[in-house]
Design an enzyme around this catalytic site. Structure first.
Site, mmCIF file in Angstrom:
data_model
loop_
_atom_site.group_PDB
_atom_site.id
_atom_site.type_symbol
_atom_site.label_atom_id
_atom_site.label_comp_id
_atom_site.label_asym_id
_atom_site.label_seq_id
_atom_site.Cartn_x
_atom_site.Cartn_y
_atom_site.Cartn_z
ATOM 1 N N SER A 124 0.836 -1.198 0.000
ATOM 2 C CA SER A 124 0.000 0.000 0.000
ATOM 3 C C SER A 124 0.872 1.250 0.000
ATOM 4 O O SER A 124 1.966 1.252 0.595
ATOM 5 C CB SER A 124 -0.865 -0.010 1.260
ATOM 6 O OG SER A 124 -1.496 1.226 1.448
ATOM 7 N N TYR A 148 -2.070 -1.247 10.762
ATOM 8 C CA TYR A 148 -2.296 -1.738 9.402
ATOM 9 C C TYR A 148 -1.097 -1.425 8.506
ATOM 10 O O TYR A 148 -0.552 -2.300 7.828
ATOM 11 C CB TYR A 148 -3.574 -1.110 8.805
ATOM 12 C CG TYR A 148 -3.673 -1.358 7.323
ATOM 13 C CD1 TYR A 148 -4.004 -2.612 6.835
ATOM 14 C CD2 TYR A 148 -3.375 -0.345 6.398
ATOM 15 C CE1 TYR A 148 -4.056 -2.862 5.478
ATOM 16 C CE2 TYR A 148 -3.422 -0.584 5.039
ATOM 17 C CZ TYR A 148 -3.762 -1.846 4.580
ATOM 18 O OH TYR A 148 -3.787 -2.091 3.224
ATOM 19 N N LYS A 152 1.977 -3.875 6.494
ATOM 20 C CA LYS A 152 2.393 -3.840 5.081
ATOM 21 C C LYS A 152 3.903 -3.640 4.996
ATOM 22 O O LYS A 152 4.587 -4.334 4.232
ATOM 23 C CB LYS A 152 1.655 -2.721 4.334
ATOM 24 C CG LYS A 152 0.170 -2.970 4.178
ATOM 25 C CD LYS A 152 -0.092 -4.229 3.368
ATOM 26 C CE LYS A 152 -1.549 -4.614 3.312
ATOM 27 N NZ LYS A 152 -1.797 -5.939 2.756
#
Ligand code: NAD
Ligand code: WQD
Length: 336
Positions: A124, A148, A152
């Site tokens: 991302s 989150y 990644k």
């Protein structure tokens, strides 16, 4: 090639399954349906007019993953499966670290054991933090502000270390910008649970009358009109980017931004949506949303140069296709 698509029943995964099938590949979907429905698998087959294999498993379950690798000839993995709600990850960090990191470890281990050397990972643009735009793949990653984003960045690091130690392994780390839109058929698209956090699904639900009005988070940023600027990319373009990444994968780690390279402000998106669909989207300006940055868009030149891939669909197509799907979709969300 036979491709194991984890999270293949989800939003980006389902569109990618169609792109893979259309490109002549076979697809094995591994999804635990924690954020998707089995009907989507049927719709994938309807749209592509081809069969897929569906395994309802949790990809953090090493035994279940082993059974897939043992029973099917897997030539490559595209790993979409993950939890993705930024705000929720702050409240449930353990769930996010466990699901998103363990799944990556389990799949990478199975690849090593079964000699599968092609791995494509959903990363991302969030890993860039709030550095200067446009974001280029060579930039240092900044610490992200939520679990989150950390999952990644950590998964990228894990896959990089594994590849460095195993020269035959090939990994493509795909950093998505803001995926929006839906398949032109109107059969599959984004189906957020409850009130959407992201702009496009919020706009489509306001247009449909499910939600009263869009809250525009701040109009005092240093941008074209003061509202936040993002690089929206049509999910079908994004799906095709995965096929290009998979088919052009060579040994080593390769990082690609998948974006359009164009920034669009919140108000520009609202205007495009109204024009594309001839429908009004009422909105009000409210305070900035904590954690938001002013601008986020890609330097998308590396993917074009090395993969021969670039996004083709414009913001009008994104708005038109997102609306076509929303109109067809029947789930009802109470207006707040
Ligand atoms: P999604 O929630 O629609 O799809 C994810 C799928 O993975 C769902 O079908 C879910 O049921 C499945 N899943 C989750 N954990 C699983 C597990 N442990 N085992 C098996 N299946 C599991 O999300 P999406 O928008 O399609 O995102 C796909 C990937 O792309 C995610 O990794 C996400 O973090 C990443 N990503 C998404 C965006 C975005 O804005 N949508 C942006 C950048 C990166
Ligand atoms: C876009 C713009 C908002 C909603 C998030 C994740 C990111 C990635 C993609 C996974 C911003 C504004 C939004 C609303 C608004 N996901 N906005 N009113 O925040 O760029 O990215 O999704 O990897 O990690 O953080 O996307 O769609 O939420 O916001 O004004 O109701 O729309 O302020 O400028 P974001 P978004």
């Amino acid at each position: 090639m036979n491709i194991l698509v984890t999270g293949g029943a989800g939003y980006i995964g389902s569109h990618t399954c169609i792109a893979l099938l259309e490109a002549g590949h076979s697809v094995i979907i591994a999804d635990n349906l924690c954020n998707s429905k089995s009907e989507t698998v049927m719709k994938i087959m309807d749209i592509a007019d081809k069969e897929v294999t569906f395994c309802e498993i949790d990809v953090t379950d090493a035994e279940a993953v082993d059974i897939i690798f043992r029973n099917y000839k897997v030539d490559g993995v595209i790993h979409f499966a993950g939890l993705k709600a930024v705000g929720e990850s702050v409240d449930k960090p353990l769930d996010y670290y466990y699901n998103n990191i363990v799944s990556t470890l389990v799949l990478a281990k199975a690849c090593q054991e079964y000699g599968v050397n092609r791995f494509v990972f959903s990363s991302s643009a969030t890993v860039y933090g709030d550095d200067k735009v446009p974001f280029v793949e060579t930039m240092d990653l900044l610490p992200t502000t939520n679990p989150y984003g950390e999952t990644k960045a950590m998964s990228e690091r894990i896959l990089t270390d594994i590849t460095n130690a195993n020269p035959d392994f090939s990994v493509s780390l795909l950093r998505y910008f803001n995926p929006v839109g839906a398949h032109w058929s109107g059969l599959i698209g984004e189906t957020p649970n409850g009130i959407p956090n992201n702009l496009m699904p919020y706009v489509t639900q306001v247009a449909k009358g499910k939600l009263k009005s869009l809250r525009v988070f701040g109009n005092d940023y240093l941008t074209v009109d003061g509202t936040g600027v993002r690089d929206y990319i049509h999910v079908v373009d994004l799906a095709n980017g995965h096929v290009a990444a998979l088919e052009n994968l060579t040994e080593g780690v390769h990082i690609y931004n998948l974006g359009t390279g164009k920034g669009t402000s919140v108000l520009e998106l609202v205007k495009a949506f109204e024009e594309a669909n001839d429908i009004e989207v009422p909105y009000e300006i409210v305070d900035r949303r904590p954690g938001d940055i002013a601008s986020c868009y890609a330097d998308a030149s590396k993917a074009k140069r090395e993969l021969g891939w670039e996004a083709n669909l414009d913001i009008i197509s994104m708005c038109r296709d997102a609306w076509r799907f929303e109109k067809n979709y029947t789930d009802f969300v109470e207006s707040k």
